[in-house]
Design a protein around this motif. Sequence first.
Motif, mmCIF file in Angstrom:
data_model
loop_
_atom_site.group_PDB
_atom_site.id
_atom_site.type_symbol
_atom_site.label_atom_id
_atom_site.label_comp_id
_atom_site.label_asym_id
_atom_site.label_seq_id
_atom_site.Cartn_x
_atom_site.Cartn_y
_atom_site.Cartn_z
ATOM 1 N N ALA A 10 26.415 -32.588 -26.449
ATOM 2 C CA ALA A 10 27.395 -33.657 -26.678
ATOM 3 C C ALA A 10 27.717 -33.775 -28.160
ATOM 4 C CB ALA A 10 26.870 -34.984 -26.130
ATOM 5 N N GLN A 11 28.739 -33.054 -28.574
ATOM 6 C CA GLN A 11 29.171 -33.094 -29.970
ATOM 7 C C GLN A 11 29.852 -34.419 -30.277
ATOM 8 O OE1 GLN A 11 30.941 -29.526 -31.937
ATOM 9 N NE2 GLN A 11 32.812 -30.759 -31.959
ATOM 10 N N LEU A 12 29.554 -34.949 -31.454
ATOM 11 C CA LEU A 12 30.241 -36.139 -31.947
ATOM 12 C C LEU A 12 31.170 -35.759 -33.079
ATOM 13 C CD1 LEU A 12 27.290 -38.697 -31.982
ATOM 14 C CD2 LEU A 12 29.355 -38.861 -30.574
ATOM 15 N N GLY A 13 32.372 -36.288 -33.050
ATOM 16 C CA GLY A 13 33.275 -36.158 -34.177
ATOM 17 C C GLY A 13 32.812 -37.055 -35.313
ATOM 18 N N PRO A 14 33.622 -37.215 -36.327
ATOM 19 C CA PRO A 14 33.182 -37.938 -37.520
ATOM 20 C C PRO A 14 32.801 -39.391 -37.243
ATOM 21 C CG PRO A 14 35.555 -37.534 -37.585
ATOM 22 C CD PRO A 14 35.010 -36.722 -36.459
ATOM 23 N N ILE A 15 31.763 -39.829 -37.940
ATOM 24 C CA ILE A 15 31.349 -41.232 -37.959
ATOM 25 C C ILE A 15 31.448 -41.684 -39.414
ATOM 26 C CG2 ILE A 15 29.470 -42.871 -37.581
ATOM 27 C CD1 ILE A 15 28.402 -40.924 -35.429
ATOM 28 N N HIS A 16 32.269 -42.680 -39.670
ATOM 29 C CA HIS A 16 32.519 -43.104 -41.037
ATOM 30 C C HIS A 16 31.533 -44.187 -41.471
ATOM 31 C CE1 HIS A 16 36.069 -40.645 -40.914
ATOM 32 N NE2 HIS A 16 36.482 -41.277 -39.827
ATOM 33 N N LYS A 255 22.248 -14.332 -26.510
ATOM 34 C CA LYS A 255 23.698 -14.355 -26.347
ATOM 35 C C LYS A 255 24.213 -15.789 -26.226
ATOM 36 C CE LYS A 255 23.864 -9.862 -24.005
ATOM 37 N NZ LYS A 255 24.208 -9.166 -22.734
ATOM 38 N N ILE A 256 25.348 -16.067 -26.870
ATOM 39 C CA ILE A 256 25.990 -17.378 -26.755
ATOM 40 C C ILE A 256 26.639 -17.485 -25.380
ATOM 41 C CG2 ILE A 256 27.821 -18.865 -27.666
ATOM 42 C CD1 ILE A 256 27.348 -17.555 -30.408
ATOM 43 N N VAL A 257 26.274 -18.526 -24.640
ATOM 44 C CA VAL A 257 26.844 -18.712 -23.298
ATOM 45 C C VAL A 257 27.968 -19.739 -23.294
ATOM 46 C CG1 VAL A 257 24.695 -18.026 -22.168
ATOM 47 C CG2 VAL A 257 25.115 -20.454 -22.632
ATOM 48 N N GLY A 258 28.130 -20.474 -24.389
ATOM 49 C CA GLY A 258 29.213 -21.437 -24.492
ATOM 50 C C GLY A 258 29.258 -22.033 -25.885
ATOM 51 N N GLU A 259 30.485 -22.353 -26.347
ATOM 52 C CA GLU A 259 30.650 -22.905 -27.684
ATOM 53 C C GLU A 259 31.912 -23.762 -27.714
ATOM 54 O OE1 GLU A 259 30.723 -21.362 -32.357
ATOM 55 O OE2 GLU A 259 30.781 -19.917 -30.705
ATOM 56 N N LEU A 260 31.831 -24.919 -28.367
ATOM 57 C CA LEU A 260 33.011 -25.761 -28.530
ATOM 58 C C LEU A 260 33.861 -25.239 -29.683
ATOM 59 C CD1 LEU A 260 31.613 -29.397 -28.018
ATOM 60 C CD2 LEU A 260 32.761 -27.913 -26.359
ATOM 61 N N ASP A 261 35.175 -25.368 -29.548
ATOM 62 C CA ASP A 261 36.095 -24.816 -30.550
ATOM 63 C C ASP A 261 36.845 -25.901 -31.302
ATOM 64 O OD1 ASP A 261 37.773 -25.753 -28.589
ATOM 65 O OD2 ASP A 261 38.835 -23.856 -28.275
ATOM 66 N N HIS A 262 36.260 -27.107 -31.391
ATOM 67 C CA HIS A 262 36.922 -28.207 -32.094
ATOM 68 C C HIS A 262 35.875 -29.054 -32.803
ATOM 69 C CE1 HIS A 262 35.487 -31.083 -29.060
ATOM 70 N NE2 HIS A 262 35.871 -30.208 -28.132
ATOM 71 N N LEU A 268 29.813 -29.773 -23.903
ATOM 72 C CA LEU A 268 29.683 -28.404 -23.428
ATOM 73 C C LEU A 268 28.572 -28.407 -22.398
ATOM 74 C CD1 LEU A 268 30.153 -25.284 -23.696
ATOM 75 C CD2 LEU A 268 28.445 -25.345 -25.539
ATOM 76 N N VAL A 269 28.889 -28.053 -21.161
ATOM 77 C CA VAL A 269 27.926 -28.135 -20.062
ATOM 78 C C VAL A 269 27.599 -26.731 -19.575
ATOM 79 C CG1 VAL A 269 27.501 -29.015 -17.727
ATOM 80 C CG2 VAL A 269 28.761 -30.420 -19.383
ATOM 81 N N HIS A 270 26.303 -26.476 -19.392
ATOM 82 C CA HIS A 270 25.879 -25.162 -18.896
ATOM 83 C C HIS A 270 24.602 -25.306 -18.083
ATOM 84 C CE1 HIS A 270 25.839 -20.767 -18.911
ATOM 85 N NE2 HIS A 270 24.522 -20.862 -19.013
ATOM 86 N N GLY A 271 24.538 -24.591 -16.961
ATOM 87 C CA GLY A 271 23.325 -24.537 -16.170
ATOM 88 C C GLY A 271 22.366 -23.521 -16.754
ATOM 89 N N CYS A 272 21.228 -23.973 -17.247
ATOM 90 C CA CYS A 272 20.254 -23.108 -17.916
ATOM 91 C C CYS A 272 19.083 -22.830 -16.970
ATOM 92 C CB CYS A 272 19.740 -23.774 -19.189
ATOM 93 S SG CYS A 272 21.032 -24.164 -20.404
#
Length: 313
Positions: A10-16, A255-262, A268-272
């Motif tokens: 769970a990526q967070l964008g900027p927190i000011h 190996k990278i199985v998923g990556e956010l591009d923003h 980003l959800v993945h079954g591990c």
Amino acid sequence: MSRLLTVAAAQLGPIHRADDRASVVRRMIALMEQAKARGADFIVYPELALTTFFPRWYCEDRAEADQWFEAAMPGPDTQPLFNAARRLGMAMSFGYAELTPEGRHFNSSILVDRAGSIVGKYRKVHLPGHAELDPTRAHQHLEKRYFEPGDRGFPVWNFEGGLVGMAICNDRRWPETYRVMGLQGVEMVVLGYNTPTVNGHSKTETLADRMFHHRLSVQAGAYQNSTWVVAVAKAGVEDGYPLFGGTLIVGPDGKIVGELDHDDDGVLVHGCDLDATRFGKETMFNFAAHRRVEHYELITARTGVGEPLGRAE
């Protein structure tokens, strides 16, 4: 039969600096609800998830920085996050600035089970940066001013059906971080980070260079210890200071199985499959069969470079 743990990074964008805890917690809950709708069982948030990356700000009076620290976990501002996790049946991990009852300060992260109980705590070991104001830097990185180095090592917990460890930001660049957990059989390492887009020490290092080293360190740690690694960013421009994204999940084969591009809020959800770690642990990285600890003394005997050991035959 596989042991599948569906993870949401769970990526967070900027927190000011002006953003309050309650508004950040609402964002975290929104991401948790998205992750649950996509089948996740376990959500991982970044380092210092509740605040801006405050080590960029210099406080001459060290005590002024305590406004960014949590004296209790959960506390009044974070209790809604724990309530949401319990309601949704989600396990979680997130980073925060910890102020202990004894007045000690750590850059910490926790593991929380689906019942909303804290079952594990890690305190960042490898603190980067400096302790005093440095006017020559493009930005300050005052972690050594505001935090003590972690005092708990790199433990691993039985969690969500597997062996899970934690690391924070700069820890990901040190092979010892993964290896100590690898020697405990770790099957998933979760780590959050707040990494500046610009290297304050270099005028030539590009964002592409920094992303390369970010991915390299995570992928190497995963492969060399045959473990999943979930690396989660706080990203975007905070009060004029950019942090890079690159939230990703890496498998035990590196190996990278998923990556956010923003650089915004996102999951980003993945079954591990935790059993996918067995192959590496039983072959190339069968530590019991192949390690030669009699030759590793310098790893713990030295903190800096010393005399070489080579000699003429």
